[in-house]
Design an enzyme around this catalytic site. Structure first.
Site, short mmCIF file in Angstrom:
data_model
loop_
_atom_site.label_atom_id
_atom_site.label_comp_id
_atom_site.label_asym_id
_atom_site.label_seq_id
_atom_site.Cartn_x
_atom_site.Cartn_y
_atom_site.Cartn_z
N THR A 66 -8.65 1.86 -19.29
CA THR A 66 -8.05 0.66 -17.91
C THR A 66 -8.63 0.56 -17.71
O THR A 66 -9.91 0.84 -18.18
CB THR A 66 -6.79 1.86 -17.66
OG1 THR A 66 -7.46 2.48 -16.14
CG2 THR A 66 -5.99 1.84 -18.22
N TYR A 85 -19.22 14.49 -13.86
CA TYR A 85 -18.66 14.49 -12.66
C TYR A 85 -17.51 15.31 -12.07
O TYR A 85 -16.68 15.68 -13.54
CB TYR A 85 -18.18 13.11 -12.42
CG TYR A 85 -19.84 12.08 -12.15
CD1 TYR A 85 -19.49 11.19 -11.05
CD2 TYR A 85 -20.51 12.11 -13.16
CE1 TYR A 85 -20.41 10.85 -10.60
CE2 TYR A 85 -21.24 10.81 -12.74
CZ TYR A 85 -21.30 10.14 -11.34
OH TYR A 85 -22.57 9.23 -10.99
N ASP A 104 1.04 -1.39 -0.20
CA ASP A 104 -0.25 0.19 0.40
C ASP A 104 0.81 1.46 0.28
O ASP A 104 1.58 0.97 0.60
CB ASP A 104 -0.96 -0.31 1.33
CG ASP A 104 -1.72 1.43 1.69
OD1 ASP A 104 -1.76 2.01 0.71
OD2 ASP A 104 -2.95 1.34 2.00
N VAL A 105 0.92 2.02 -0.92
CA VAL A 105 1.84 3.83 -1.45
C VAL A 105 1.58 3.84 -0.24
O VAL A 105 2.39 5.19 -0.12
CB VAL A 105 1.57 3.97 -2.44
CG1 VAL A 105 2.24 2.95 -4.02
CG2 VAL A 105 0.48 4.59 -2.76
N LYS A 111 -2.62 15.47 -8.87
CA LYS A 111 -2.09 15.48 -10.16
C LYS A 111 -1.09 16.96 -10.74
O LYS A 111 0.20 16.39 -11.21
CB LYS A 111 -3.10 15.27 -11.27
CG LYS A 111 -3.62 13.61 -11.35
CD LYS A 111 -2.29 12.81 -10.72
CE LYS A 111 -3.42 11.44 -10.94
NZ LYS A 111 -1.96 10.29 -11.13
P1 NAI Z 1 -5.62 1.01 -12.54
O1 NAI Z 1 -6.87 1.09 -11.65
O2 NAI Z 1 -5.96 0.27 -13.74
O3 NAI Z 1 -4.83 0.64 -11.88
C1 NAI Z 1 -3.88 1.51 -10.39
C2 NAI Z 1 -3.39 0.57 -9.30
O4 NAI Z 1 -3.02 1.15 -8.53
C3 NAI Z 1 -4.24 -1.29 -9.50
O5 NAI Z 1 -3.59 -1.91 -9.87
C4 NAI Z 1 -4.57 -0.64 -8.18
O6 NAI Z 1 -4.64 -1.90 -7.08
C5 NAI Z 1 -3.54 -0.05 -7.55
N1 NAI Z 1 -3.50 0.90 -6.32
C6 NAI Z 1 -4.72 1.86 -6.01
N2 NAI Z 1 -4.03 2.26 -4.99
C7 NAI Z 1 -2.72 1.68 -3.61
C8 NAI Z 1 -2.33 1.78 -3.03
N3 NAI Z 1 -2.73 2.00 -1.75
N4 NAI Z 1 -1.21 0.73 -3.13
C9 NAI Z 1 -0.22 0.72 -3.33
N5 NAI Z 1 -1.13 0.22 -5.16
C10 NAI Z 1 -2.87 1.09 -5.30
O7 NAI Z 1 -5.79 2.41 -12.91
P2 NAI Z 1 -4.79 3.18 -14.57
O8 NAI Z 1 -5.43 4.01 -15.19
O9 NAI Z 1 -3.78 2.44 -14.66
O10 NAI Z 1 -3.75 4.44 -13.84
C11 NAI Z 1 -2.47 4.48 -13.49
C12 NAI Z 1 -2.28 5.56 -13.01
O11 NAI Z 1 -2.46 6.57 -14.66
C13 NAI Z 1 -2.84 6.67 -12.17
O12 NAI Z 1 -2.20 6.99 -11.14
C14 NAI Z 1 -4.43 7.37 -12.84
O13 NAI Z 1 -4.15 8.25 -12.13
C15 NAI Z 1 -2.79 7.65 -14.33
N6 NAI Z 1 -4.18 8.52 -14.78
C16 NAI Z 1 -4.85 7.11 -15.96
C17 NAI Z 1 -5.89 7.53 -16.67
C18 NAI Z 1 -6.64 7.04 -17.08
O14 NAI Z 1 -7.65 7.16 -18.47
N7 NAI Z 1 -6.44 5.42 -17.13
C19 NAI Z 1 -5.66 9.33 -17.92
C20 NAI Z 1 -4.42 10.21 -16.74
C21 NAI Z 1 -4.00 9.35 -15.57
#
Ligand code: NAI
Length: 279
Positions: free
Chosen positions: A201, A159, A66-67, A168
């Site tokens: 994602t 939303y 957990d980060v 961010k």
């Molecule tokens: P995702 O939900 O598929 O992956 C995020 C991962 O972070 C998950 O595996 C989750 O279990 C993990 N996570 C959540 N809370 C955590 C914690 N407390 N400790 C450790 N791990 C934790 O989401 P995605 O889309 O892959 O997002 C990855 C990054 O990219 C995030 O920082 C998100 O904000 C950023 N992002 C995503 C965008 C999108 O459109 N998907 C757009 C812009 C940024």
């Protein structure tokens, strides 16, 4: 796909590495020759991914993390140091996106939860990774921000993403400041931020699991939303983002620090009304 070894010999730590963008980063860095430590709060998916990649001959281990927990960061950094003796690449990617109808609907609990993961988690990753990187003369830190960290976030299907945008935006300037701090001491560490647009994602479809239950994850409208708000007219793929991270991790980017890499189909540049395709 065959390796071309762009990060061969490097040790990389990727947070949030079990899903979406993080999982694609883990896979691509490993494919390009890195030894990858994937961490995530989701033990099941993380362990599955690591096992699948190891079966394909990659060097990947998974550590549950957990980060937001500093105690766990101390253990994870010690484990990486003990096993590999070095850390070359840190990808601070774990994040959540809590959407609410309006900012006035956001509970303080959800606001703090989002900041704890998206910002405290990045701070802790840096605090506990820099000493390992400095031990052997440098490395690359890559922080996952967002287009919502470059400009104010418009509402998404009704939303508000204002709280997410705040986290961010903070990550963006934190990256630049750490880049300057490292450059000043000449420790060989480069620091950059990555700004994805709408990437398809699981983050978009997640239900609210946060303590208060008031906030929700961003509604699952990635594809639809991208058609109208992205100049390239479609959502991106997690591997589109991973390719940018690979560049920032590799020596190809050795003269790049403090920059922001948007991987957003042109979203941050402006709106484009596309002409109808001729038949
Ligand atoms: P995702 O939900 O598929 O992956 C995020 C991962 O972070 C998950 O595996 C989750 O279990 C993990 N996570 C959540 N809370 C955590 C914690 N407390 N400790 C450790 N791990 C934790 O989401 P995605 O889309 O892959 O997002 C990855 C990054 O990219 C995030 O920082 C998100 O904000 C950023 N992002 C995503 C965008 C999108 O459109 N998907 C757009 C812009 C940024």
């Amino acid at each position: 796909m065959e390796r071309s070894g762009q990060v061969r010999g490097k040790v990389a730590l990727v947070t949030g590495g079990a899903s979406g963008i993080g999982a694609a980063i883990v896979e691509l860095l490993a494919q390009e020759g890195a030894t990858v430590v994937a961490t995530d709060i989701d033990e099941l998916r993380g362990a599955d991914l690591a096992a699948r990649l190891r079966n394909a001959g990659r060097e990947v281990i998974f550590l549950q993390q957990d980060v937001t927990s500093e105690e766990r960061w101390i253990e994870v950094a010690a484990e990486v140091g003990k096993r590999f003796g070095r850390l070359d690449t840190l990808v601070s990617n774990a994040g959540i996106c809590i959407a609410v109808p309006s900012i006035v609907d956001m509970t303080l609990q959800d606001w703090r939860r989002q900041i704890a993961i998206n910002l405290d988690g990045v701070f802790l990753s840096v605090k506990h990774s820099l000493p390992l990187m400095r031990r052997h003369g440098g490395g690359s830190v890559i922080m996952m921000s967002s287009v919502a960290g470059l400009r104010g976030a418009t509402s998404l299907a009704g939303y508000s993403l204002s709280g997410y945008s705040a986290t961010k935006g903070a990550v963006r300037l934190f990256a630049k400041s750490i880049a300057m701090e490292c450059a000043q001491v000449g420790d060989g560490i480069r620091v950059n931020s990555v700004h994805p647009g709408i990437i398809d994602t699981p983050i978009w479809g997640k239900n609210s699991t946060w303590a208060s239950g008031a906030g929700q994850n961003a509604p699952n409208v990635a594809g639809e939303r991208a058609k109208s708000s992205t100049p390239l007219g479609r959502a991106g793929h997690a591997f589109d983002v991973a390719q940018g991270v690979l560049y920032l991790a590799a020596d190809a980017s050795r003269y790049v620090t403090g920059t922001e890499l948007a991987i957003d189909g042109g979203m941050n540049t402006g709106g484009v009304v596309r002409r109808a395709q001729s038949q």
